[in-house]
Design an enzyme around this catalytic site. Structure first.
Site, PDB file in Angstrom:
ATOM      1  N   LYS A  85      41.068  44.013  50.928  1.00  0.00           N
ATOM      2  CA  LYS A  85      41.055  42.687  50.290  1.00  0.00           C
ATOM      3  C   LYS A  85      42.362  42.486  49.532  1.00  0.00           C
ATOM      4  O   LYS A  85      42.874  43.426  48.915  1.00  0.00           O
ATOM      5  CB  LYS A  85      39.847  42.607  49.354  1.00  0.00           C
ATOM      6  CG  LYS A  85      39.621  41.235  48.718  1.00  0.00           C
ATOM      7  CD  LYS A  85      38.318  41.239  47.920  1.00  0.00           C
ATOM      8  CE  LYS A  85      38.061  39.921  47.215  1.00  0.00           C
ATOM      9  NZ  LYS A  85      36.790  39.916  46.466  1.00  0.00           N
TER      10      LYS A  85
ATOM     11  N   SER B  54      33.549  36.223  47.338  1.00  0.00           N
ATOM     12  CA  SER B  54      34.957  35.983  47.576  1.00  0.00           C
ATOM     13  C   SER B  54      35.577  36.903  48.629  1.00  0.00           C
ATOM     14  O   SER B  54      36.674  36.617  49.107  1.00  0.00           O
ATOM     15  CB  SER B  54      35.733  36.136  46.270  1.00  0.00           C
ATOM     16  OG  SER B  54      35.648  37.481  45.796  1.00  0.00           O
TER      17      SER B  54
ATOM     18  N   SER C 128      30.410  39.264  45.358  1.00  0.00           N
ATOM     19  CA  SER C 128      31.450  39.029  46.364  1.00  0.00           C
ATOM     20  C   SER C 128      31.544  40.031  47.496  1.00  0.00           C
ATOM     21  O   SER C 128      32.272  39.799  48.453  1.00  0.00           O
ATOM     22  CB  SER C 128      32.814  38.928  45.695  1.00  0.00           C
ATOM     23  OG  SER C 128      32.958  37.643  45.165  1.00  0.00           O
TER      24      SER C 128
HETATM   25  N1  GLN Z   1      30.822  33.838  43.289  1.00  0.00           N
HETATM   26  C1  GLN Z   1      30.961  34.456  42.003  1.00  0.00           C
HETATM   27  C2  GLN Z   1      32.089  33.794  41.259  1.00  0.00           C
HETATM   28  O1  GLN Z   1      32.554  32.820  41.715  1.00  0.00           O
HETATM   29  C3  GLN Z   1      31.214  35.926  42.169  1.00  0.00           C
HETATM   30  C4  GLN Z   1      32.574  36.241  42.653  1.00  0.00           C
HETATM   31  C5  GLN Z   1      32.840  37.693  42.781  1.00  0.00           C
HETATM   32  O2  GLN Z   1      31.915  38.510  42.868  1.00  0.00           O
HETATM   33  N2  GLN Z   1      34.093  38.037  42.752  1.00  0.00           N
HETATM   34  O3  GLN Z   1      32.508  34.198  40.225  1.00  0.00           O
END
Ligand code: GLN
Length: 487
Positions: A80, A155, A179
């Site tokens: 990532k 994400s 994410s």
């Molecule tokens: N969707 C959540 C956010 O927008 C979690 C994102 C994540 O786990 N990095 O913060």
């Protein structure tokens, strides 16, 4: 024997490499070819490191020839783009870092390199890992390999789509509120968020430091255990890294679950949940019972609905502190068109950050400001403790908790971008786990109209072995993980 390179798991590739039926160069070339073939449809990768990958593959083949091989040697991986890779662009999908080339490796990258891994690319994500669909990337949108009109989740959408599309054998993602697990559920791959502190965060671009955790995205549970073996462990460079010893996570994989106690918390079957998802989870729990586990449907974790509010106070508060470093002076994008320092900083951030990142910085600044700190931040911390205590009590009675990973199957691209609250709701089942610092896995558990459904298994702190064991037994008794999208 005809080898379908881009569908090999780590453990299958390892066998072929060890018995010299396959070379790492051959495997890497096949994966790179696959990337070029499907990337125009999926858009999972920001950087394809083909030259580096071939060099690493050659080196891996030399290691293997000398008998120095471990399960990740010579096997392609995607990282990532919020994990620092020395000499390789690391953008975090932000204009702020669009030209950032780190001078060092994140600990996880170092550990994979030490195993002789082959890095084939860096993956797209929501900017600074803020989002649930990868639509918040400042660079481009990633498509779900199961339906190109839909989001892969986020994400870690790029990493997950790459695994599902056969553009890599496995990938690393990061999980602050879901994410890793949410995109794993959306793309029918296996995704594990380890216990907070289990895997080093050194070199991971910080979003919300008390919640962030790195973990594997793989094609099956065995691979997940193999990658966790490689990346877990104490790191003196991360002060929140746990000193606990790391077992061999492949040793716990058995197919019987006799004596295991499973709780199914009712608050996770939220209003508005898709019926097919609920049905799939109920069927999965019956399967676990067939395998010997005992399930209890009467579990209640009453603070679950507060997790969303707690998360959206704590995560933005930590994010605003972490993102203060992007001032146009130290590194990253720097606006040059003025002599005024304040003007330069303002313009740097205006251009460098996207709308969602700005929204989080404002939320966090507000929640931490004098007069509001007690009402928001402090209150959220107190409820965080309640949520953690509720889990502790549940784990006195149960070995694991089982829930859906998301209330729905993957949604359409564009469907939720203009409605941040709707977007935030898609992590309702995963957020509480980060708030309590627990480990949890998402595994493939069915399809609704050809779209994937994920099953989440949540464990006690440092009980990765238990959740992997249950996930493995379920996987071996079902066929979901074998289905691959047609691209
Ligand atoms: N969707 C959540 C956010 O927008 C979690 C994102 C994540 O786990 N990095 O913060």
């Amino acid at each position: 024997m005809k080898i379908n390179h881009n569908r090999l798991t780590i453990h299958e590739a390892y066998k072929l490499l060890r018995s010299k039926q396959l070379s790492s160069v051959e495997l890497t070339k096949a994966i790179i070819e696959r990337i070029h073939q499907v990337e125009p449809k999926v858009h999972a990768l920001i950087t394809v490191t083909d030259e580096l990958a071939l060099k690493q593959a050659q080196k891996a083949d030399e290691l293997i020839a000398s008998g120095d091989i471990n399960p990740l040697t010579g096997i392609p991986a995607v990282i990532k783009d919020n994990m620092c890779t020395k000499g390789i662009l690391t953008t975090c999908s932000s204009k702020m870092l669009e030209n950032f080339v780190p001078p060092y490796n994140a600990t996880v990258v170092e550990k994979l390199t030490d195993c002789g891994a082959v890095v084939v690319g860096k993956s797209n994500m929501d900017e600074f890992a803020m989002g649930s669909s990868t639509e918040n990337s400042a660079l481009f949108i990633t498509q779900n390999p199961w339906d190109l009109a839909r989001v892969p989740g986020g994400s870690s959408g790029g990493s997950t789509a790459a695994v599902a599309a056969g553009e890599t054998i496995y990938a690393l993602g990061s999980d602050t509120g879901g994410s890793i697990r949410q995109p794993a559920g959306f793309c029918s791959v296996t995704g594990l968020k380890p216990t907070y502190g289990r895997v080093s965060r050194y070199g991971l671009v910080a979003f919300a430091s008390s919640l962030d955790q790195i973990g594997p995205l793989t094609q099956d549970v065995t691979d997940c255990a193999l990658v966790l073996n490689a990346i877990a462990g104490y790191d003196p460079r991360d002060s929140t890294s746990a000193p606990h010893p790391t077992p061999d996570y492949t040793q716990c994989l058995t197919t019987r679950l006799n004596g295991l106690r499973i709780g199914v918390p009712k608050e996770y079957f939220v209003e508005g949940m898709q019926t097919e998802v609920e049905t799939a989870i109920r069927t999965a729990v019956s399967k676990l019972e067939e395998l010997g586990a005992k399930a209890d449907w009467e579990v209640s974790l009453p603070n679950t609905p507060n997790a969303l509010a707690v998360y959206y106070i704590i995560a933005p508060s930590e994010a605003m502190a972490n993102l203060a470093r992007y001032d146009g002076v130290k590194y990253g994008f720097s606006y040059q068109g003025t002599d005024s320092m304040w003007e330069a900083m303002k313009k740097t951030r205006q251009y460098g950050f996207g709308a969602e990142v700005k929204r989080r910085i404002m939320l966090g600044t507000y929640a931490l400001s004098a007069g509001y700190y007690d009402a928001y931040y402090l209150k959220a911390q107190k409820v965080r403790t309640l949520i953690r205590q509720e889990f502790d009590r549940a784990f006195e009675k149960f070995d694991v908790l089982v829930t859906p990973t998301s209330p729905t199957v993957p949604f359409k691209i564009g469907e939720k971008v203009d409605d941040p609250l709707q977007m935030y709701l898609s992590d309702i089942c995963t957020l509480p786990v980060n708030i309590a610092g627990l480990p949890a896995i998402s595994i493939p558990a069915g399809f609704a109209d050809g779209l994937p459904i994920g099953l989440q298994i949540i464990g006690k702190p440092f009980s990765e072995e238990t959740i992997l064991k249950i996930a493995y037994a379920y996987e071996q008794a079902t066929e979901w993980h074998k289905r691959k999208p047609d691209l």
